[in-house]
Design a protein around this motif. Structure first.
Motif, PDB file in Angstrom:
ATOM      1  N   LEU A 197     -54.951  57.862   7.883  1.00 39.34           N
ATOM      2  CA  LEU A 197     -55.238  56.431   8.021  1.00 39.34           C
ATOM      3  C   LEU A 197     -54.943  55.983   9.444  1.00 39.34           C
ATOM      4  O   LEU A 197     -53.925  56.348  10.026  1.00 39.34           O
ATOM      5  CB  LEU A 197     -54.386  55.630   7.027  1.00 39.34           C
ATOM      6  N   VAL A 198     -55.873  55.210   9.975  1.00 41.40           N
ATOM      7  CA  VAL A 198     -55.666  54.583  11.283  1.00 41.40           C
ATOM      8  C   VAL A 198     -55.602  53.079  11.053  1.00 41.40           C
ATOM      9  O   VAL A 198     -56.501  52.505  10.439  1.00 41.40           O
ATOM     10  CB  VAL A 198     -56.820  54.923  12.254  1.00 41.40           C
ATOM     11  N   VAL A 199     -54.547  52.474  11.524  1.00 41.60           N
ATOM     12  CA  VAL A 199     -54.401  51.027  11.392  1.00 41.60           C
ATOM     13  C   VAL A 199     -54.580  50.396  12.774  1.00 41.60           C
ATOM     14  O   VAL A 199     -53.754  50.586  13.660  1.00 41.60           O
ATOM     15  CB  VAL A 199     -53.022  50.642  10.811  1.00 41.60           C
ATOM     16  N   ALA A 200     -55.686  49.699  12.943  1.00 35.74           N
ATOM     17  CA  ALA A 200     -55.912  48.949  14.181  1.00 35.74           C
ATOM     18  C   ALA A 200     -55.758  47.459  13.917  1.00 35.74           C
ATOM     19  O   ALA A 200     -55.688  46.663  14.846  1.00 35.74           O
ATOM     20  CB  ALA A 200     -57.299  49.258  14.742  1.00 35.74           C
ATOM     21  N   ILE A 256     -50.798  54.098  14.013  1.00 34.47           N
ATOM     22  CA  ILE A 256     -50.838  52.656  14.231  1.00 34.47           C
ATOM     23  C   ILE A 256     -51.292  52.453  15.671  1.00 34.47           C
ATOM     24  O   ILE A 256     -50.554  52.751  16.608  1.00 34.47           O
ATOM     25  CB  ILE A 256     -49.452  52.018  13.979  1.00 34.47           C
ATOM     26  N   GLU A 257     -52.514  51.990  15.814  1.00 27.22           N
ATOM     27  CA  GLU A 257     -53.115  51.886  17.145  1.00 27.22           C
ATOM     28  C   GLU A 257     -52.501  50.742  17.947  1.00 27.22           C
ATOM     29  O   GLU A 257     -51.885  49.834  17.379  1.00 27.22           O
ATOM     30  CB  GLU A 257     -54.623  51.665  17.013  1.00 27.22           C
ATOM     31  N   GLU A 268     -45.229  56.098  21.010  1.00 27.12           N
ATOM     32  CA  GLU A 268     -45.839  56.133  22.340  1.00 27.12           C
ATOM     33  C   GLU A 268     -45.448  54.902  23.167  1.00 27.12           C
ATOM     34  O   GLU A 268     -44.909  53.929  22.632  1.00 27.12           O
ATOM     35  CB  GLU A 268     -47.353  56.273  22.178  1.00 27.12           C
ATOM     36  N   PRO A 269     -45.726  54.946  24.473  1.00 27.72           N
ATOM     37  CA  PRO A 269     -45.204  53.905  25.373  1.00 27.72           C
ATOM     38  C   PRO A 269     -45.598  52.476  25.001  1.00 27.72           C
ATOM     39  O   PRO A 269     -44.838  51.547  25.247  1.00 27.72           O
ATOM     40  CB  PRO A 269     -45.814  54.280  26.730  1.00 27.72           C
ATOM     41  N   SER A 270     -46.768  52.315  24.405  1.00 31.84           N
ATOM     42  CA  SER A 270     -47.231  50.959  24.082  1.00 31.84           C
ATOM     43  C   SER A 270     -46.609  50.446  22.788  1.00 31.84           C
ATOM     44  O   SER A 270     -46.870  49.310  22.384  1.00 31.84           O
ATOM     45  CB  SER A 270     -48.760  50.966  23.953  1.00 31.84           C
ATOM     46  N   ASP A 274     -42.335  49.385   4.962  1.00 30.15           N
ATOM     47  CA  ASP A 274     -41.833  50.752   5.048  1.00 30.15           C
ATOM     48  C   ASP A 274     -42.993  51.744   4.997  1.00 30.15           C
ATOM     49  O   ASP A 274     -43.967  51.538   4.299  1.00 30.15           O
ATOM     50  CB  ASP A 274     -40.845  51.022   3.910  1.00 30.15           C
ATOM     51  N   VAL A 275     -42.835  52.825   5.734  1.00 32.06           N
ATOM     52  CA  VAL A 275     -43.905  53.802   5.888  1.00 32.06           C
ATOM     53  C   VAL A 275     -43.388  55.182   5.506  1.00 32.06           C
ATOM     54  O   VAL A 275     -42.375  55.630   6.032  1.00 32.06           O
ATOM     55  CB  VAL A 275     -44.400  53.805   7.358  1.00 32.06           C
ATOM     56  N   ARG A 276     -44.057  55.820   4.561  1.00 33.72           N
ATOM     57  CA  ARG A 276     -43.718  57.198   4.189  1.00 33.72           C
ATOM     58  C   ARG A 276     -44.992  58.029   4.292  1.00 33.72           C
ATOM     59  O   ARG A 276     -45.911  57.841   3.500  1.00 33.72           O
ATOM     60  CB  ARG A 276     -43.173  57.261   2.768  1.00 33.72           C
ATOM     61  N   VAL A 277     -45.031  58.915   5.275  1.00 28.85           N
ATOM     62  CA  VAL A 277     -46.266  59.643   5.553  1.00 28.85           C
ATOM     63  C   VAL A 277     -45.951  61.095   5.902  1.00 28.85           C
ATOM     64  O   VAL A 277     -44.789  61.483   6.007  1.00 28.85           O
ATOM     65  CB  VAL A 277     -47.024  58.993   6.737  1.00 28.85           C
ATOM     66  N   ALA A 278     -47.024  61.894   6.073  1.00 28.83           N
ATOM     67  CA  ALA A 278     -46.830  63.269   6.529  1.00 28.83           C
ATOM     68  C   ALA A 278     -46.433  63.260   7.998  1.00 28.83           C
ATOM     69  O   ALA A 278     -45.467  63.893   8.395  1.00 28.83           O
ATOM     70  CB  ALA A 278     -48.104  64.073   6.295  1.00 28.83           C
ATOM     71  N   SER A 279     -47.207  62.545   8.796  1.00 31.56           N
ATOM     72  CA  SER A 279     -46.826  62.378  10.201  1.00 31.56           C
ATOM     73  C   SER A 279     -47.235  60.990  10.664  1.00 31.56           C
ATOM     74  O   SER A 279     -48.122  60.364  10.072  1.00 31.56           O
ATOM     75  CB  SER A 279     -47.468  63.457  11.067  1.00 31.56           C
ATOM     76  N   LEU A 280     -46.568  60.555  11.720  1.00 29.63           N
ATOM     77  CA  LEU A 280     -46.783  59.176  12.171  1.00 29.63           C
ATOM     78  C   LEU A 280     -46.898  59.126  13.688  1.00 29.63           C
ATOM     79  O   LEU A 280     -46.116  59.756  14.397  1.00 29.63           O
ATOM     80  CB  LEU A 280     -45.607  58.302  11.702  1.00 29.63           C
ATOM     81  N   VAL A 281     -47.886  58.406  14.169  1.00 30.81           N
ATOM     82  CA  VAL A 281     -47.993  58.100  15.596  1.00 30.81           C
ATOM     83  C   VAL A 281     -48.050  56.588  15.719  1.00 30.81           C
ATOM     84  O   VAL A 281     -48.862  55.943  15.061  1.00 30.81           O
ATOM     85  CB  VAL A 281     -49.260  58.729  16.222  1.00 30.81           C
ATOM     86  N   VAL A 282     -47.171  56.034  16.552  1.00 26.86           N
ATOM     87  CA  VAL A 282     -47.150  54.582  16.729  1.00 26.86           C
ATOM     88  C   VAL A 282     -47.541  54.236  18.162  1.00 26.86           C
ATOM     89  O   VAL A 282     -46.910  54.688  19.118  1.00 26.86           O
ATOM     90  CB  VAL A 282     -45.750  53.994  16.421  1.00 26.86           C
TER      91      VAL A 282
END
Lengths: 183, 113
Positions: A24-27, A42-43, A76-78, A51-59
């Protein structure tokens, strides 16, 4: 993009919950929990409050809530994260704003003797799970994070002090107890 | 993110509860329960299942929808699609093989009804 992946686009708000499998991509904005057997991104410009429970997460956007990932979390920096982060590997890239507790569950427990041996001048510890501190972060944030820890520590009350004299009195009273109904 | 505008999709293995609102085109192949208020085109894929009241720009149903629909533009029920609920829209199309259970209220332009 595979068929299994989903996108909540910018300009859309979901107030509720998301669960299932697939990426899932959340923009846009999600207000509510996300439970996913897949990867969540999370773009930048996107926000999740829950709360977020996932396999992997990029913020890359905002996350307000606790995050727990099966494999890894990358901030990430942003990004701005307010909440506890727990994963075997947690990566925070310099510039990211994070307020919360980080728990790296997958870090192997190396005995101290081995760790001391490894700390040779020629051997540099491989960075498996690196937390890069953000010196550019505003100083107000670490300061704001402090009371939270203090509160937590304060919640653990110290044991009540034992006063020998009081105990002795109590003991004496107990000894006397069977006599009382008689008098 | 890529430069092109990506439409929203909720994949077939996703279960979403709650209220969805905003401005975007959206495709649902999974399960959605709640309320959708989207200014854009909404498509329910063949595997999609939506139990919700819908306020959309336009709606295309290839899967299953239960709930009342209000569309500023058109509603289309494609072959294999199933719509249970009252529909209010400017244009409504039910293809051969599509099913609709409910009332239809079409806005005739300027016509008294």
């Amino acid at each position: 993009m595979s068929v299994r992946s989903s996108l909540l686009p910018a300009g859309v708000t979901l107030t509720g919950s998301i669960e299932g499998t697939g990426d899932l991509v959340v923009a846009g904005v999600v207000e509510g929990p996300i439970e996913l057997d897949g990867d969540l991104v999370i773009e930048e410009g996107g926000a999740v409050a829950g709360d977020v429970r996932v396999a992997s997460l990029v913020v890359r956007g905002r996350l307000t809530g606790d995050a727990s990932a099966k494999t890894s979390v990358r901030v990430e920096p942003s990004a701005a994260v307010v909440g506890d982060v727990s994963a075997p590997r947690v990566q925070i890239v310099e510039g990211a704003r994070v307020r919360g507790r980080v728990t790296m569950t997958g870090e192997p427990l190396v005995p101290q003797a081995v760790r001391r041996r490894r700390r040779g001048p020629e051997r540099v510890e491989p960075v498996v799970a690196a937390v890069v501190a953000a010196p550019s972060a505003p100083p107000a944030e670490p300061a704001a994070a402090k009371p939270r820890r203090r509160r937590r520590r304060g919640a653990r009350k110290p044991p009540p002090p034992t006063i020998p004299a009081v105990q002795r009195q109590k003991a004496r009273r107990k000894d006397r107890a069977p006599l009382e109904p008689v008098s | 993110m890529t430069g092109r505008r990506l439409d929203g999709t909720l994949g077939p293995d996703l279960v979403v509860h709650g209220k969805l609102d905003g401005k975007s085109d959206l495709r649902i192949d999974g399960v959605f329960e709640g309320e959708i208020d989207v200014d854009g085109a909404l498509a329910i894929g063949p595997e999609g299942s939506v139990v919700a009241s819908l306020r959309v720009g336009s709606l295309e149903v290839e899967g299953e929808v239960r709930g009342d629909v209000s569309a500023t533009d058109g509603v289309a029920v494609r072959a294999g699609g199933r719509l249970v609920g009252d529909v209010r829209a400017r244009r409504i199309a039910i293809d051969d093989g599509g099913s609709l259970e409910g009332g239809i209220d079409m806005d005739f332009d300027g016509e008294a009804r």
